[in-house]
Design a protein around this motif. Structure first.
Motif, PDB file in Angstrom:
ATOM      1  N   GLU A 107      10.856   4.617  -0.385  1.00  0.00           N
ATOM      2  CA  GLU A 107      11.748   4.237  -1.478  1.00  0.00           C
ATOM      3  C   GLU A 107      12.968   3.463  -0.981  1.00  0.00           C
ATOM      4  N   ASP A 108      13.508   3.877   0.152  1.00  0.00           N
ATOM      5  CA  ASP A 108      14.800   3.353   0.589  1.00  0.00           C
ATOM      6  C   ASP A 108      14.740   2.182   1.566  1.00  0.00           C
ATOM      7  N   PHE A 109      13.605   1.969   2.213  1.00  0.00           N
ATOM      8  CA  PHE A 109      13.571   0.975   3.286  1.00  0.00           C
ATOM      9  C   PHE A 109      12.483  -0.074   3.050  1.00  0.00           C
ATOM     10  N   ASP A 110      12.718  -0.914   2.047  1.00  0.00           N
ATOM     11  CA  ASP A 110      11.758  -1.981   1.771  1.00  0.00           C
ATOM     12  C   ASP A 110      12.101  -3.260   2.540  1.00  0.00           C
ATOM     13  N   GLU A 111      13.293  -3.313   3.115  1.00  0.00           N
ATOM     14  CA  GLU A 111      13.692  -4.426   3.987  1.00  0.00           C
ATOM     15  C   GLU A 111      13.518  -3.973   5.433  1.00  0.00           C
ATOM     16  N   HIS A 150       0.841  -1.203   0.000  1.00  0.00           N
ATOM     17  CA  HIS A 150       0.000   0.000   0.000  1.00  0.00           C
ATOM     18  C   HIS A 150       0.878   1.257   0.000  1.00  0.00           C
ATOM     19  N   GLY A 151       1.927   1.244   0.826  1.00  0.00           N
ATOM     20  CA  GLY A 151       2.841   2.383   0.883  1.00  0.00           C
ATOM     21  C   GLY A 151       3.532   2.624  -0.442  1.00  0.00           C
ATOM     22  N   LEU A 152       3.974   1.557  -1.081  1.00  0.00           N
ATOM     23  CA  LEU A 152       4.638   1.697  -2.377  1.00  0.00           C
ATOM     24  C   LEU A 152       3.666   2.179  -3.448  1.00  0.00           C
ATOM     25  N   ALA A 153       2.402   1.770  -3.342  1.00  0.00           N
ATOM     26  CA  ALA A 153       1.391   2.241  -4.291  1.00  0.00           C
ATOM     27  C   ALA A 153       1.108   3.728  -4.092  1.00  0.00           C
ATOM     28  N   LYS A 154       1.255   4.218  -2.876  1.00  0.00           N
ATOM     29  CA  LYS A 154       1.011   5.625  -2.543  1.00  0.00           C
ATOM     30  C   LYS A 154       2.275   6.474  -2.647  1.00  0.00           C
ATOM     31  N   LEU A 155       3.344   5.897  -3.131  1.00  0.00           N
ATOM     32  CA  LEU A 155       4.659   6.540  -3.151  1.00  0.00           C
ATOM     33  C   LEU A 155       4.614   7.967  -3.704  1.00  0.00           C
ATOM     34  N   HIS A 156       3.873   8.177  -4.760  1.00  0.00           N
ATOM     35  CA  HIS A 156       3.872   9.490  -5.404  1.00  0.00           C
ATOM     36  C   HIS A 156       2.855  10.453  -4.806  1.00  0.00           C
ATOM     37  N   THR A 157       2.153  10.018  -3.766  1.00  0.00           N
ATOM     38  CA  THR A 157       1.204  10.918  -3.109  1.00  0.00           C
ATOM     39  C   THR A 157       1.712  11.426  -1.771  1.00  0.00           C
ATOM     40  N   VAL A 158       2.792  10.834  -1.273  1.00  0.00           N
ATOM     41  CA  VAL A 158       3.371  11.295  -0.008  1.00  0.00           C
ATOM     42  C   VAL A 158       4.538  12.216  -0.318  1.00  0.00           C
ATOM     43  N   GLN A 159       4.885  13.041   0.650  1.00  0.00           N
ATOM     44  CA  GLN A 159       5.895  14.051   0.397  1.00  0.00           C
ATOM     45  C   GLN A 159       7.192  13.789   1.145  1.00  0.00           C
TER      46      GLN A 159
END
Length: 112
Positions: free
Chosen positions: A53-57, A36-45
């Motif tokens: 972007e940097d902490f998927d692990e 969900h966070g990755l899908a919203k990536l371009h809506t958060v600032q």
């Protein structure tokens, strides 16, 4: 960076809050980006986007603060709210932390 710029940045990151709106999690809490966070990536600032972007692990909130050069308290507030919003997921911590992860946290904190 100008003197005092870090204080202004921390204030802006938390939108002036000194307490999270949602449940707060400890600095040792391991988090990672959600689908969900990755899908919203371009809506958060700003910092929230960088976190996704940097902490998927899985990584400790304290380690994120160190990498991003943010005050621990500010990162704790932001991460707690991102967990509440479903942008980050919380992982079990103390019982599953590997030695390598602890060393990364220690090294990151030492750079503060």
């Amino acid at each position: 960076m100008e003197e005092g710029a870090e204080v202004v940045r921390a204030f802006m990151v938390t939108e002036g809050r000194t307490v999270a709106i949602s449940e707060e999690f400890g600095l040792e809490t391991m988090v990672s980006a959600t689908a969900h966070g990755l899908a919203k990536l371009h809506t958060v600032q700003f910092e929230r986007r960088q976190i996704l972007e940097d902490f998927d692990e899985p990584i400790a909130i304290a380690a994120i603060a160190a990498v991003m050069k943010l005050p621990l308290r500010s990162m704790q507030i932001v991460a707690s709210e991102m967990i509440s919003d479903g942008l980050l997921q919380r992982h079990e911590t103390i019982h599953q932390i590997e030695t390598s992860v602890l060393m990364r946290i220690r090294n990151a904190i030492a750079t503060l």
